[in-house]
Design an enzyme around this catalytic site. Structure first.
Site, PDB file in Angstrom:
ATOM      1  N   LYS A   1      47.823  25.737  50.069  1.00  0.00           N
ATOM      2  CA  LYS A   1      46.800  25.517  49.305  1.00  0.00           C
ATOM      3  C   LYS A   1      46.165  24.319  48.738  1.00  0.00           C
ATOM      4  O   LYS A   1      47.507  23.538  48.055  1.00  0.00           O
ATOM      5  CB  LYS A   1      46.892  27.086  48.467  1.00  0.00           C
ATOM      6  CG  LYS A   1      45.418  27.240  48.261  1.00  0.00           C
ATOM      7  CD  LYS A   1      45.643  28.445  47.705  1.00  0.00           C
ATOM      8  CE  LYS A   1      44.411  28.575  46.547  1.00  0.00           C
ATOM      9  NZ  LYS A   1      44.375  30.247  45.833  1.00  0.00           N
TER      10      LYS A   1
ATOM     11  N   SER B   1      41.567  34.209  46.613  1.00  0.00           N
ATOM     12  CA  SER B   1      40.863  32.934  46.489  1.00  0.00           C
ATOM     13  C   SER B   1      41.565  32.083  48.169  1.00  0.00           C
ATOM     14  O   SER B   1      41.386  30.721  48.467  1.00  0.00           O
ATOM     15  CB  SER B   1      41.511  31.732  45.225  1.00  0.00           C
ATOM     16  OG  SER B   1      42.498  31.772  45.163  1.00  0.00           O
TER      17      SER B   1
ATOM     18  N   SER C   1      45.726  36.945  45.362  1.00  0.00           N
ATOM     19  CA  SER C   1      44.937  36.091  46.184  1.00  0.00           C
ATOM     20  C   SER C   1      45.696  35.331  47.336  1.00  0.00           C
ATOM     21  O   SER C   1      44.632  35.036  48.470  1.00  0.00           O
ATOM     22  CB  SER C   1      44.400  34.364  45.163  1.00  0.00           C
ATOM     23  OG  SER C   1      42.838  34.882  44.903  1.00  0.00           O
TER      24      SER C   1
HETATM   25  N1  GLN Z   1      40.134  38.010  42.734  1.00  0.00           N
HETATM   26  C1  GLN Z   1      40.811  37.483  41.962  1.00  0.00           C
HETATM   27  C2  GLN Z   1      40.160  37.150  40.416  1.00  0.00           C
HETATM   28  O1  GLN Z   1      38.841  36.522  41.461  1.00  0.00           O
HETATM   29  C3  GLN Z   1      42.434  37.071  42.292  1.00  0.00           C
HETATM   30  C4  GLN Z   1      41.971  35.581  42.441  1.00  0.00           C
HETATM   31  C5  GLN Z   1      43.656  35.169  42.687  1.00  0.00           C
HETATM   32  O2  GLN Z   1      44.077  35.672  42.710  1.00  0.00           O
HETATM   33  N2  GLN Z   1      43.464  33.792  42.357  1.00  0.00           N
HETATM   34  O3  GLN Z   1      40.214  36.655  39.765  1.00  0.00           O
END
Ligand code: GLN
Length: 487
Positions: A81, A156, A180
């Protein structure tokens, strides 16, 4: 070895095949690079493809032959990532702010991957600074889900999940602050582990919300995921929150029996707002475990109602502080034609950050501001204590808590971009786990009426990775959902 065999193996099988001389790291890496060159226009799962991947592979082959590399994953390629720092390779966080940032150092997890002799294929697409659930807020354009026309891969870590689901990598590293790793794994039909907070060093992970962030693997099956966890876990002097970890015993995982396993299902995870097909598929999976001897019970967990506000207050508060370092001076985006320092700061941040990131910085500053701190941030900390209590209580009775990963399957591209609150609500099943630092796994467990993958979430006590992997392995022995592909 022929191309299809190479593309369809698991990472552990690939590692064994290299060692047995049936193939080489160079041969495998070439196959993946060709596949990525073919597919990346379609899925956009990689932001950067490493131009030295074949050199890395050649070096690995040489060292394996010389007996210098003996690990199970030596020579095996992986995707990373793009918020994990890789020395000499662009690490953009999918943001204009860092679009040209080349880290002068490796994250601890990358050091471990290199020491094993693995090959870094490239850096995967994500929501900007890991804020989002769709991988649509990337400065480099959205990633698409291999499972459906015009569907998001989740986020994400959408690029990491999509590249595994489209045979553009055996496995990938992602990060999970509020879901994410698990939610994109669920949307793309692959297996993802969010480890216990502190088990994997965060050194070199670009910080979003430091008390919630955790690096973890996304892979084709649980054995690959467990092997990857073993490789990256452990105490690190560069991360004061990291802890000593007992590695997962892969043999125990492979032979795990769910007989007598006590499973708790939180009512609220199967209540209003959860898609009918999602519920049905997760319940079918639970029934399968039950048929193998697990003891299943439903229990109330009303604290779930507070999950979203608590998470968004804590995450945004930490994010606004973490992101204050991007000032246009130290690294990243530097605006042109400014007259003074203030103008530089303002322009760098106004032009360097996208909408969602700015929204969170503003929210974070608001909940921390004097006058609102007690009403919001302090309340969120109190809710955090209650959430911890609720899970402690649940784990007095159950070995594992099971629910869906997300209330829906993959959304249509564009559907939630215009409605951030709707996107936030989609995190209802995942964020609690980060708030209390628990481990959880997203396991492919079926498909909805439209043929899109559904994920089941296994949540365990702190440091119960081995148990969670064992349950997953037992499930994956009986099912092939994790193997199905749409490519
Ligand atoms: N969807 C969640 C957010 O928008 C989690 C994001 C993540 O785990 N990086 O914060």
């Amino acid at each position: 070895m022929d191309k299809d065999t190479i593309l369809k193996m698991t990472a552990l099988e690939a590692g064994a095949a290299i060692k047995e001389g049936k193939t080489t790291s160079v041969e495998i890496t070439k196959v993946f690079l060709d596949k990525i060159a073919e597919d990346n226009k379609k899925y956009n799962s990689y932001i950067t493809v490493c131009d030295d991947a074949l050199e890395q592979a050649a070096k690995a082959d040489e060292d394996i032959k010389a007996g210098k590399l003996t690990g199970a994953l030596a020579g095996v390629p992986i995707a990373i990532k793009d918020n994990i720092c890789t020395k000499g390779i662009k690490t953009t966080c999918a943001s204009k702010m860092l679009h040209n940032f080349i880290p002068p150092y490796d994250a601890t997890v990358i050091k471990k991957i290199k020491a094993e002799g693995m090959v870094i294929l490239g850096k995967t697409n994500m929501d900007e600074f890991a804020m989002g659930s769709t991988t649509e807020t990337s400065f480099f354009g959205p990633t698409y889900n291999p499972w459906g026309d015009n569907r998001v891969p989740g986020g994400s870590s959408g690029g990491s999940a999509a590249c595994v689901a489209s045979d553009n990598a055996y496995f990938a590293l992602g990060s999970d602050t509020g879901g994410s790793i698990r939610q994109p794994a669920s949307f793309c039909g692959v297996t993802g582990l969010k480890p216990t907070y502190g088990t994997v060093s965060r050194y070199g992970l670009v910080a979003f919300a430091s008390s919630l962030d955790q690096i973890g693997p996304i892979g084709r099956d649980i054995m690959d995921v467990a092997a990857m966890f073993n490789l990256i876990c452990g105490i690190d002097e560069k991360d004061q929150t990291s802890t000593e970890v007992t590695p997962i015993d892969l043999d125990k995982v492979a032979s795990f029996d769910v007989k007598g396993l006590k499973v708790g299902l939180p009512e609220q995870y199967f209540g209003e707002g959860i898609d009918k097909d999602v519920k049905e598929q997760v319940m079918n999976a639970v029934k399968l475990l039950e048929s193998k001897g697990a003891i299943v019970e439903t229990f109330p967990m009303p604290i779930v109602d507070y999950a979203i506000p608590t998470y968004y207050i804590i995450a945004c508060a930490e994010a606004c502080s973490n992101l204050s370092r991007y000032d246009g001076i130290k690294y990243g985006y530097r605006p042109e034609g400014v007259d003074d320092l203030m103008e530089l700061y303002i322009k760098a941040r106004s032009e360097g950050f996208g909408m969602e990131v700015k929204r969170r910085i503003m929210l974070g500053n608001f909940v921390l501001s004097s006058g609102y701190y007690d009403a919001y941030y302090n309340k969120a900390l109190q809710a955090k204590a209650l959430i911890k209590e609720a899970f402690d209580k649940a784990f007095e009775k159950y070995d594992v808590v099971i629910g869906p990963v997300a209330p829906t399957t993959a959304l249509k591209a564009g559907e939630s971009l215009s409605d951030p609150l709707k996107m936030y609500l989609g995190d209802i099943c995942t964020v609690l786990i980060n708030i209390v630092g628990l481990p959880a796994i997203s396991v492919p467990c079926g498909f909805d009426g439209q043929g899109l993958p559904v994920g089941m979430q296994l949540i365990g006590k702190h440091y119960s990775e081995e148990l969670l992997c064992g349950i997953t392995a037992a499930f994956q022995k009986e099912t092939d959902f994790h193997k199905r592909r749409n490519v």
